[in-house]
Design a protein around this motif. Structure first.
Motif, mmCIF file in Angstrom:
data_model
loop_
_atom_site.group_PDB
_atom_site.id
_atom_site.type_symbol
_atom_site.label_atom_id
_atom_site.label_comp_id
_atom_site.label_asym_id
_atom_site.label_seq_id
_atom_site.Cartn_x
_atom_site.Cartn_y
_atom_site.Cartn_z
ATOM 1 N N SER A 64 51.620 2.531 56.872
ATOM 2 C CA SER A 64 51.087 1.718 55.777
ATOM 3 C C SER A 64 52.126 1.514 54.674
ATOM 4 O O SER A 64 52.255 0.412 54.134
ATOM 5 N N ALA A 65 52.841 2.573 54.331
ATOM 6 C CA ALA A 65 53.859 2.461 53.279
ATOM 7 C C ALA A 65 54.957 1.491 53.698
ATOM 8 O O ALA A 65 55.380 0.642 52.903
ATOM 9 N N PHE A 66 55.435 1.599 54.957
ATOM 10 C CA PHE A 66 56.452 0.664 55.439
ATOM 11 C C PHE A 66 55.923 -0.769 55.416
ATOM 12 O O PHE A 66 56.635 -1.689 55.016
ATOM 13 N N MET A 76 65.168 -4.347 68.692
ATOM 14 C CA MET A 76 63.768 -4.221 68.367
ATOM 15 C C MET A 76 63.648 -3.790 66.910
ATOM 16 O O MET A 76 64.323 -2.892 66.463
ATOM 17 N N GLY A 77 62.754 -4.429 66.175
ATOM 18 C CA GLY A 77 62.608 -4.145 64.761
ATOM 19 C C GLY A 77 61.847 -2.853 64.496
ATOM 20 O O GLY A 77 61.228 -2.267 65.392
ATOM 21 N N ILE A 78 61.912 -2.433 63.246
ATOM 22 C CA ILE A 78 61.222 -1.211 62.842
ATOM 23 C C ILE A 78 59.720 -1.352 63.015
ATOM 24 O O ILE A 78 59.049 -0.427 63.453
ATOM 25 N N GLN A 79 59.201 -2.537 62.706
ATOM 26 C CA GLN A 79 57.756 -2.743 62.810
ATOM 27 C C GLN A 79 57.286 -2.639 64.256
ATOM 28 O O GLN A 79 56.270 -2.020 64.535
ATOM 29 N N LYS A 80 58.026 -3.225 65.193
ATOM 30 C CA LYS A 80 57.644 -3.136 66.601
ATOM 31 C C LYS A 80 57.783 -1.704 67.109
ATOM 32 O O LYS A 80 56.955 -1.232 67.885
ATOM 33 N N SER A 81 58.819 -0.989 66.669
ATOM 34 C CA SER A 81 58.990 0.408 67.069
ATOM 35 C C SER A 81 57.846 1.263 66.540
ATOM 36 O O SER A 81 57.308 2.111 67.255
ATOM 37 N N ALA A 82 57.462 1.027 65.273
ATOM 38 C CA ALA A 82 56.335 1.758 64.698
ATOM 39 C C ALA A 82 55.046 1.415 65.438
ATOM 40 O O ALA A 82 54.187 2.281 65.650
ATOM 41 N N GLY A 83 54.907 0.161 65.857
ATOM 42 C CA GLY A 83 53.735 -0.246 66.617
ATOM 43 C C GLY A 83 53.653 0.444 67.965
ATOM 44 O O GLY A 83 52.589 0.907 68.368
ATOM 45 N N ILE A 84 54.775 0.520 68.664
ATOM 46 C CA ILE A 84 54.807 1.204 69.961
ATOM 47 C C ILE A 84 54.486 2.685 69.777
ATOM 48 O O ILE A 84 53.703 3.271 70.541
ATOM 49 N N LEU A 85 55.060 3.305 68.746
ATOM 50 C CA LEU A 85 54.789 4.710 68.464
ATOM 51 C C LEU A 85 53.313 4.918 68.132
ATOM 52 O O LEU A 85 52.695 5.882 68.601
ATOM 53 N N SER A 86 52.713 4.004 67.366
ATOM 54 C CA SER A 86 51.294 4.106 67.032
ATOM 55 C C SER A 86 50.423 4.017 68.278
ATOM 56 O O SER A 86 49.455 4.767 68.420
ATOM 57 N N GLY A 103 48.879 -0.445 66.012
ATOM 58 C CA GLY A 103 50.112 -0.558 66.794
ATOM 59 C C GLY A 103 50.223 -1.906 67.484
ATOM 60 O O GLY A 103 51.288 -2.543 67.475
ATOM 61 N N ILE A 104 49.134 -2.353 68.078
ATOM 62 C CA ILE A 104 49.136 -3.665 68.753
ATOM 63 C C ILE A 104 49.362 -4.770 67.734
ATOM 64 O O ILE A 104 50.113 -5.723 67.983
ATOM 65 N N ALA A 105 48.739 -4.634 66.553
ATOM 66 C CA ALA A 105 48.941 -5.644 65.506
ATOM 67 C C ALA A 105 50.397 -5.690 65.082
ATOM 68 O O ALA A 105 50.950 -6.777 64.869
ATOM 69 N N MET A 106 51.048 -4.540 64.966
ATOM 70 C CA MET A 106 52.467 -4.510 64.579
ATOM 71 C C MET A 106 53.346 -5.096 65.665
ATOM 72 O O MET A 106 54.328 -5.773 65.363
ATOM 73 N N ILE A 107 53.016 -4.828 66.908
ATOM 74 C CA ILE A 107 53.835 -5.337 68.016
ATOM 75 C C ILE A 107 53.724 -6.860 68.125
ATOM 76 O O ILE A 107 54.710 -7.555 68.336
ATOM 77 N N LEU A 108 52.508 -7.393 67.940
ATOM 78 C CA LEU A 108 52.281 -8.822 68.144
ATOM 79 C C LEU A 108 52.677 -9.687 66.951
ATOM 80 O O LEU A 108 52.784 -10.904 67.097
ATOM 81 N N GLU A 109 52.868 -9.104 65.785
ATOM 82 C CA GLU A 109 53.235 -9.922 64.623
ATOM 83 C C GLU A 109 54.701 -10.222 64.610
ATOM 84 O O GLU A 109 55.535 -9.604 65.082
#
Length: 160
Positions: A44-46, A1-11, A154-160
């Protein structure tokens, strides 16, 4: 799982926690707002660093917004006593950050789904400012607004 999806789940998880558990004191609200801004800023920074090659202007603005949000997050976390008089202004600070983030998202060359989430963040920022004007005595709403924004992002990060 990528960093973006992990950040999305955390969000999403943090957003749900902010919405489900009500806050009862100004100190706790400042702590929650600080943590929310801190996570929003890091996210946002990531996102800005990940988009550096594709959209230079948008990525720079996103990184700057992230850094500003991180600074305000630390201020709200560590200087609770010094910022207790700013409870009503938290709506405005968070609202302005969300509006700028939403506008830069709309002006970028992103996907349709990302533009939709930018519109939602923009609307939530406007709502935060309106709530700041009408409910200076009820700062609990800021945690709910940030929770909703964290879930949307978070949903936007997970779905992208």
């Amino acid at each position: 799982m990528g960093i973006q999806k992990s950040a999305g789940i955390l969000s999403v998880i943090l957003g749900l926690i902010f919405i489900i558990f009500p806050m009862f004191s100004a100190e706790f609200v400042s702590l929650i707002v600080g943590l929310s801004l801190l996570f929003f800023g890091i996210s946002s920074a990531f996102m800005g660093f990940n988009m550096r090659n594709h959209m230079n202007t948008y990525s720079t603005i996103t990184i700057i917004i992230g850094i500003i949000a991180i600074i305000f997050g630390f201020l709200f976390i560590f200087y609770i006593d010094a910022l207790s008089f700013l409870i009503g202004l938290q709506f405005y600070i968070v609202g302005i950050i969300m509006i700028v983030f939403g506008i830069t998202g709309l002006l970028s060359q992103m996907t349709r789904f990302s533009k939709f989430t930018s519109v939602l963040v923009l609307i939530m920022g406007i709502l935060a400012i309106v709530l700041g004007a009408f409910s200076l005595n009820q700062p609990i709403y800021i945690a709910i607004i940030i929770g909703i924004v964290l879930i949307i992002e978070g949903i936007a990060m997970i779905l992208e």
